[in-house]
Write a protein that holds these residues in place. Structure first.
Motif, PDB file in Angstrom:
ATOM      1  N   GLN A   1      90.732   9.703  75.663  1.00 51.81           N
ATOM      2  CA  GLN A   1      90.003  10.174  74.806  1.00 51.81           C
ATOM      3  C   GLN A   1      89.146   8.900  74.210  1.00 51.81           C
ATOM      4  OE1 GLN A   1      92.158  12.477  72.132  1.00 51.81           O
ATOM      5  NE2 GLN A   1      93.960  12.186  73.592  1.00 51.81           N
ATOM      6  N   LEU A   2      89.543   8.187  74.390  1.00 53.25           N
ATOM      7  CA  LEU A   2      88.083   7.089  73.813  1.00 53.25           C
ATOM      8  C   LEU A   2      87.875   6.535  74.704  1.00 53.25           C
ATOM      9  CD1 LEU A   2      90.978   4.919  71.351  1.00 53.25           C
ATOM     10  CD2 LEU A   2      89.970   6.789  70.561  1.00 53.25           C
ATOM     11  N   TRP A   3      87.575   6.793  75.487  1.00 55.75           N
ATOM     12  CA  TRP A   3      87.679   5.608  76.916  1.00 55.75           C
ATOM     13  C   TRP A   3      85.215   6.084  76.902  1.00 55.75           C
ATOM     14  CZ3 TRP A   3      90.094   2.641  79.839  1.00 55.75           C
ATOM     15  CH2 TRP A   3      89.314   1.736  80.869  1.00 55.75           C
ATOM     16  N   LYS A   4      84.915   4.863  76.626  1.00 53.44           N
ATOM     17  CA  LYS A   4      83.319   4.403  76.039  1.00 53.44           C
ATOM     18  C   LYS A   4      82.560   5.324  77.167  1.00 53.44           C
ATOM     19  CE  LYS A   4      83.338   0.832  72.639  1.00 53.44           C
ATOM     20  NZ  LYS A   4      82.719  -0.117  72.637  1.00 53.44           N
ATOM     21  N   SER A   5      82.821   4.764  78.345  1.00 50.74           N
ATOM     22  CA  SER A   5      81.709   4.957  79.906  1.00 50.74           C
ATOM     23  C   SER A   5      82.071   6.985  80.121  1.00 50.74           C
ATOM     24  CB  SER A   5      81.708   4.820  80.689  1.00 50.74           C
ATOM     25  OG  SER A   5      83.623   4.263  81.817  1.00 50.74           O
ATOM     26  N   VAL A   6      82.900   7.399  79.064  1.00 51.57           N
ATOM     27  CA  VAL A   6      83.125   9.115  79.942  1.00 51.57           C
ATOM     28  C   VAL A   6      82.116   9.972  79.491  1.00 51.57           C
ATOM     29  CG1 VAL A   6      84.348  10.729  78.964  1.00 51.57           C
ATOM     30  CG2 VAL A   6      85.783   9.077  80.216  1.00 51.57           C
ATOM     31  N   THR A   7      81.164  10.682  80.561  1.00 53.02           N
ATOM     32  CA  THR A   7      80.472  11.024  79.384  1.00 53.02           C
ATOM     33  C   THR A   7      80.667  12.338  80.369  1.00 53.02           C
ATOM     34  OG1 THR A   7      78.709  10.922  82.250  1.00 53.02           O
ATOM     35  CG2 THR A   7      78.449   9.853  80.144  1.00 53.02           C
ATOM     36  N   LYS A   8      81.144  13.232  80.469  1.00 47.96           N
ATOM     37  CA  LYS A   8      80.944  14.656  80.627  1.00 47.96           C
ATOM     38  C   LYS A   8      83.188  14.770  80.376  1.00 47.96           C
ATOM     39  CE  LYS A   8      77.801  14.336  83.711  1.00 47.96           C
ATOM     40  NZ  LYS A   8      77.327  15.439  85.572  1.00 47.96           N
ATOM     41  N   ILE A   9      83.074  15.730  80.001  1.00 50.50           N
ATOM     42  CA  ILE A   9      84.640  16.477  79.171  1.00 50.50           C
ATOM     43  C   ILE A   9      85.130  17.738  80.173  1.00 50.50           C
ATOM     44  CG2 ILE A   9      84.544  16.531  77.224  1.00 50.50           C
ATOM     45  CD1 ILE A   9      87.497  15.396  77.700  1.00 50.50           C
ATOM     46  N   GLY A  10      85.468  18.594  80.871  1.00 49.16           N
ATOM     47  CA  GLY A  10      85.826  19.787  81.014  1.00 49.16           C
ATOM     48  C   GLY A  10      86.798  20.358  80.034  1.00 49.16           C
ATOM     49  N   PHE A  11      87.824  21.135  79.886  1.00 47.38           N
ATOM     50  CA  PHE A  11      88.681  21.734  79.849  1.00 47.38           C
ATOM     51  C   PHE A  11      89.372  22.966  80.377  1.00 47.38           C
ATOM     52  CE2 PHE A  11      88.226  18.888  75.659  1.00 47.38           C
ATOM     53  CZ  PHE A  11      89.000  18.316  75.717  1.00 47.38           C
TER      54      PHE A  11
END
Length: 65
Positions: free
Chosen positions: A8-18
């Motif tokens: 949840q904290l990872w800086k390089s993540v740019t997209k998230i889907g649930f």
């Protein structure tokens, strides 16, 4: 379970889907339903060797430690 938190904290993540679904409970004999939740992130977080540049240092008393 720490991997779920750092993802949840990872800086390089740019997209998230649930995604979620209600399904039969494996904990209750009274035909209850459990909620199952899944999260996918892009790019993939928690890459070994990349933690220092992707996980921020804790903030204590208003300062990074």
């Amino acid at each position: 379970m720490i991997g779920h938190f750092t993802a949840q904290l990872w800086k390089s993540v740019t997209k998230i889907g649930f995604g979620f679904i209600w399904g039969p409970s494996h904990h209750s004999p009274n035909f209850m339903l459990d909620l199952y939740v899944v999260a996918l992130m892009d790019p993939q977080p928690n890459i070994p060797g990349k933690y220092i540049e992707n996980i921020p240092r804790p903030i204590v008393d208003g300062k990074n430690r």
